[in-house]
Design a protein around this motif. Structure first.
Motif, PDB file in Angstrom:
ATOM      1  N   GLN A  95     -29.650  38.052  75.041  1.00  0.00           N
ATOM      2  CA  GLN A  95     -29.907  37.264  76.062  1.00  0.00           C
ATOM      3  C   GLN A  95     -31.497  36.459  75.963  1.00  0.00           C
ATOM      4  O   GLN A  95     -32.289  36.916  75.544  1.00  0.00           O
ATOM      5  CB  GLN A  95     -29.930  38.100  77.430  1.00  0.00           C
ATOM      6  N   LEU A 115     -34.176  34.935  77.966  1.00  0.00           N
ATOM      7  CA  LEU A 115     -34.898  35.388  79.234  1.00  0.00           C
ATOM      8  C   LEU A 115     -36.057  34.164  79.223  1.00  0.00           C
ATOM      9  O   LEU A 115     -36.776  34.014  78.337  1.00  0.00           O
ATOM     10  CB  LEU A 115     -35.528  36.522  79.298  1.00  0.00           C
ATOM     11  N   THR A 121     -32.595  34.731  83.654  1.00  0.00           N
ATOM     12  CA  THR A 121     -32.116  34.979  82.674  1.00  0.00           C
ATOM     13  C   THR A 121     -31.180  33.309  82.173  1.00  0.00           C
ATOM     14  O   THR A 121     -30.631  32.986  83.217  1.00  0.00           O
ATOM     15  CB  THR A 121     -30.519  35.785  82.906  1.00  0.00           C
ATOM     16  N   SER A 129     -28.767  33.724  86.978  1.00  0.00           N
ATOM     17  CA  SER A 129     -27.893  33.649  85.727  1.00  0.00           C
ATOM     18  C   SER A 129     -27.437  31.968  85.678  1.00  0.00           C
ATOM     19  O   SER A 129     -26.281  31.909  86.673  1.00  0.00           O
ATOM     20  CB  SER A 129     -27.162  34.529  85.264  1.00  0.00           C
TER      21      SER A 129
END
Ligand SMILES: [Zn+2]
Lengths: 235, 197
Positions: free
Chosen positions: A177, A179, A189, B127
């Motif tokens: 991921q 970040l 994120t 996100s």
């Protein structure tokens, strides 16, 4: 289900089988590691589907008139009149390609003549700006513990940032991921991905957006979904 | 709705479900066309989603309005964004709802106002890419595969119900749902390459 019947597993993973069928599949799964492995992969996809809300599959305009549309158009007109500068993208070049836009939509052709350009599928979409947007920041970081190296580019957008990384030293199959930590210490994120074999060899490129303005971007980190730190670049 | 001088939405023949807005330097009419087009294609989806998140139709309409205005302001970003425009819009709408909920949370007088509403999944709200990536992947599997996933997963239908809805035998629904998940996996595995530029 005494023998492998994988075609049952999809509906099983999605919870769409009848109780009797579920019992049959359960019985087979208890004795078959192969099907259990297959099921685990299918269930992973089910988790991915959960990223999209069910409303994403409704089509057309809202029901009940277009008051909302009229209000929105009024706001756009007001904003436009209030600003001399049209609120359009970062000044690259006023070219036709800048105004290309890919839209997933109903199969609708809005009227008018074919005056603009050639329609292309997404797979053949021309690369957008090869140069990062003006004012971007670039940092390369190496983590001596993990051996990962990351070239990071953070491009300014209106109120948010586009982060692009090129990472070497990842293993194929790593679930990573991207970040971003802002200057207030909050972590965002910007997306996640799986490292392919090719990317493990040649370096993995990934990009994502975060609602943090460029001047508030403090650091960019790659971490696996399992929580293992890979590399951090301080912007 | 559009004249020859306005941007056009052109169907991409090789890739049904994907259209492309093509035109010259945006002018006043382009902005209006963009908003009208987004509203006509995504309005229902956006409003339904915002209504569920806010639990309030009027608040949801505000969220949709702000989402569309942002789409217009960020039309250039949409060109570089990943995933579908639908995914982008839904993500922006969700972020607006979250931001507003946070803003309200710091004003105690209004907190009671929001407690009984469905919670916004805050772990998702930040996100930006995931919804878009999955929507993009769903765009890339065949319509038959997408339809069966929508029926079984998003609408929560049983195999029998989906079979009736789609007009195919139950056995076909089962095998399609299996191959649909496999196809989705293949697309997701290739996402990294698609995402890189
Ligand atoms: Zn088996």
């Amino acid at each position: 289900m005494n023998e492998h019947d994988r075609t049952q597993l999809g509906a099983y993973a999605l919870g769409a089988l009848e109780p009797g069928e579920v019992a049959e599949v359960d019985e087979h799964l208890a004795t078959c590691a192969e099907c259990r492995a297959e099921l685990a992969e299918l269930e992973e996809m089910k988790d991915f589907l959960g990223e999209v809300p069910p409303e994403a599959f409704l089509e057309g305009p809202p029901e009940g008139g277009d008051l909302l549309l009229q209000r929105t158009l009024r706001e756009v007109r007001e904003v436009r009149e209030a600003s001399a500068e049209p609120p359009m993208p970062v000044p690259v070049k006023r070219s036709r390609s800048r105004w290309l836009m890919v839209a997933a939509a109903a199969l609708v052709v809005v009227g008018g003549a074919l005056g603009g350009g050639v329609a292309l599928g997404r797979s053949t979409a021309p690369p957008q700006a090869t140069e990062p947007a003006a004012g971007y920041k670039e940092v390369t970081a190496i983590d001596t513990t993990t051996g990962a190296k990351m070239a990071t580019t953070v491009e300014p957008r209106t109120g948010w940032s586009w982060v692009q990384v090129q990472v070497t030293g990842l293993k194929a199959g790593d679930q990573c991921q991207l970040l971003v930590t802002d200057s207030a210490g909050k972590t965002w994120t910007a997306g996640s991905w799986v490292v392919s074999e090719k990317a493990a060899k040649n370096g993995s490129t990934f990009g994502g957006g975060v609602l943090v303005p460029l001047d508030k971007v403090h650091s960019v980190e790659i971490r696996t979904l399992q929580g293992r730190h890979v590399v951090t670049a301080t912007i | 709705m559009a004249t020859a001088t306005e941007p056009l939405l052109v169907l991409a023949p090789a890739n049904p479900g994907i259209v492309r807005l093509v035109g010259d330097t945006p002018g006043p009419d382009d902005a209006e066309t963009l908003i009208r087009t987004l509203y006509a294609e995504h309005g229902r989806s956006l409003l339904a989603y915002a209504t569920r998140l806010t639990g309030d139709r009027a608040a949801a309409e505000d969220v949709v309005q702000e989402t569309l205005v942002r789409a217009w302001k960020h039309a250039g970003d949409l060109t570089t964004g990943r995933g579908s425009v639908r995914g982008w819009l839904l993500t922006v709408a969700r972020n607006i709802v979250t931001d507003r909920a946070r803003a309200r949370a710091v004003r105690p007088a209004e907190v009671a106002d929001v407690v009984d509403r469905p919670p916004v999944q805050s772990d998702h709200s930040e996100s930006v890419v995931n919804t878009m990536v999955v929507m993009d992947a769903l765009d890339k599997v065949s319509p038959e595969h997408r339809d069966v996933l929508v029926q079984l997963y998003y609408r929560g239908r049983s195999v029998a119900e989906a079979a009736k809805e789609l007009g195919v035998p139950p056995g076909t629904v089962k095998s399609r749902s299996y191959y649909a998940l496999r196809a989705l996996r293949a697309v997701m595995a290739g996402t990294e390459a698609e995402v890189s530029r």
